[in-house]
Design a protein around this motif. Structure first.
Motif, mmCIF file in Angstrom:
data_model
loop_
_atom_site.group_PDB
_atom_site.id
_atom_site.type_symbol
_atom_site.label_atom_id
_atom_site.label_comp_id
_atom_site.label_asym_id
_atom_site.label_seq_id
_atom_site.Cartn_x
_atom_site.Cartn_y
_atom_site.Cartn_z
ATOM 1 N N UNK A 169 0.830 -1.205 0.000
ATOM 2 C CA UNK A 169 0.000 0.000 0.000
ATOM 3 C C UNK A 169 0.866 1.257 0.000
ATOM 4 N N UNK A 170 1.931 1.250 0.806
ATOM 5 C CA UNK A 170 2.847 2.397 0.836
ATOM 6 C C UNK A 170 3.493 2.589 -0.538
ATOM 7 N N UNK A 171 3.965 1.478 -1.115
ATOM 8 C CA UNK A 171 4.609 1.550 -2.427
ATOM 9 C C UNK A 171 3.645 2.085 -3.485
ATOM 10 N N UNK A 172 2.396 1.622 -3.419
ATOM 11 C CA UNK A 172 1.398 2.100 -4.378
ATOM 12 C C UNK A 172 1.176 3.595 -4.214
ATOM 13 N N UNK A 173 1.107 4.053 -2.968
ATOM 14 C CA UNK A 173 0.935 5.476 -2.716
ATOM 15 C C UNK A 173 2.093 6.301 -3.240
ATOM 16 N N UNK A 174 3.286 5.714 -3.235
ATOM 17 C CA UNK A 174 4.477 6.416 -3.712
ATOM 18 C C UNK A 174 4.723 6.216 -5.206
ATOM 19 N N UNK A 175 3.894 5.383 -5.830
ATOM 20 C CA UNK A 175 4.021 5.183 -7.259
ATOM 21 C C UNK A 175 5.239 4.386 -7.676
ATOM 22 N N UNK A 176 5.650 3.430 -6.828
ATOM 23 C CA UNK A 176 6.808 2.583 -7.144
ATOM 24 C C UNK A 176 6.405 1.116 -7.053
ATOM 25 N N UNK A 177 7.217 0.240 -7.629
ATOM 26 C CA UNK A 177 6.969 -1.190 -7.535
ATOM 27 C C UNK A 177 7.448 -1.702 -6.190
#
Length: 263
Positions: A169-177
């Motif tokens: 979820x954090x990665x998705x929020x930051x736009x990274x894989x």
């Protein structure tokens, strides 16, 4: 609603029986390893009805409107095939899936309704949503993201599926894989922390049901987002809520945000 429960004789399976019955659902059957032994042991759970113990998922799928499945990752592919063939909805709480396992789930969801979640707690669902929003608001070049989780001493996987879901979820929020920034437990001369990585620490002990904390730490402040489960029944109740919602939906892959009307 006719509910089938995979792994009926396990600890989670028995809780799912109780949650289903308390919700007014009809538990028609479940899979188990030893039908004769489990038939005697589970008699007290049947209350005023009877539960058919099945040796395989194909038999259970044919008699159920929806199957709730918290079994081992090794069963995901055969269960996906059996449920897709029968046209039976699937609530899936099994974690640790490989790419091939997830592909089988995705393929099944083209023909049947599937609710897949690493955690069926309403609280954790909100934590995941907040983790995504915090990942967007707190940039990686200023805030280091770390996830700490603790579970009972019998848990065999680490980090937990919920911890990984928080990281995703954090990665998705930051736009990274997520795969590019996930960092496993640190030990020895591992070097300084890299900017942007999402770290994990897994603790095990006693009979703790589940504790998860997401930490965002900068040079000047720290924000902590935590969830603590007191009783495994919360996961069973959430899964039954998902099952009741799912039987009214068309084929597709859903999550607990959809169940709770959040997305």
């Amino acid at each position: 609603m006719r509910v089938g429960i995979a792994g009926l004789s396990g600890r989670m399976g028995q809780m799912l029986v109780l949650s289903s019955l308390d919700a007014g659902c009809r538990v028609v059957g479940g899979t188990c390893r030893d039908v004769e032994h489990d038939e005697q042991r589970l008699a007290a759970l049947t209350r005023n009805g009877s539960i058919t113990l099945c040796a395989d998922m194909g038999e259970l799928a044919e008699m159920s409107d929806v199957v709730i499945d918290f079994t081992h990752v090794s069963t995901v592919i055969p269960h996906a095939e059996a449920l897709k063939k029968a046209g039976t909805a699937w609530v899936l709480g099994t974690t640790g899936l490989s790419g091939a396992d997830q592909q089988a789930v995705d393929d099944a969801a083209r023909n049947i309704g599937v609710v897949q979640a690493a955690n069926f707690s309403a609280g954790v669902t909100l934590v995941l949503r907040l983790a995504r929003e915090m990942g967007t608001a707190l940039p990686a070049d200023r805030f280091d993201a770390e996830i700490v989780e603790m579970h009972h001493r019998q848990k065999v996987d680490a980090p937990s599926g919920t911890a990984l879901a928080i990281g995703e979820a954090v990665a998705k929020g930051r736009g990274v894989k997520f795969a590019d920034v996930r960092t496993p437990a640190r030990e020895g001369q591992c070097g300084a922390r890299k900017t942007g990585e999402i770290g994990f620490a897994a603790l095990r002990g006693g009979q703790i049901v589940g504790e998860h904390t997401l930490l965002f730490t900068s040079g000047t402040e720290q924000i902590a987002l935590s969830h603590r489960a007191f009783d495994r029944r919360v996961f069973a109740d959430g899964a039954v809520q998902a099952a009741e919602w799912l039987v009214r939906q068309k084929a597709g892959l859903y999550n607990m945000e959809n169940v709770l009307g959040l997305g």
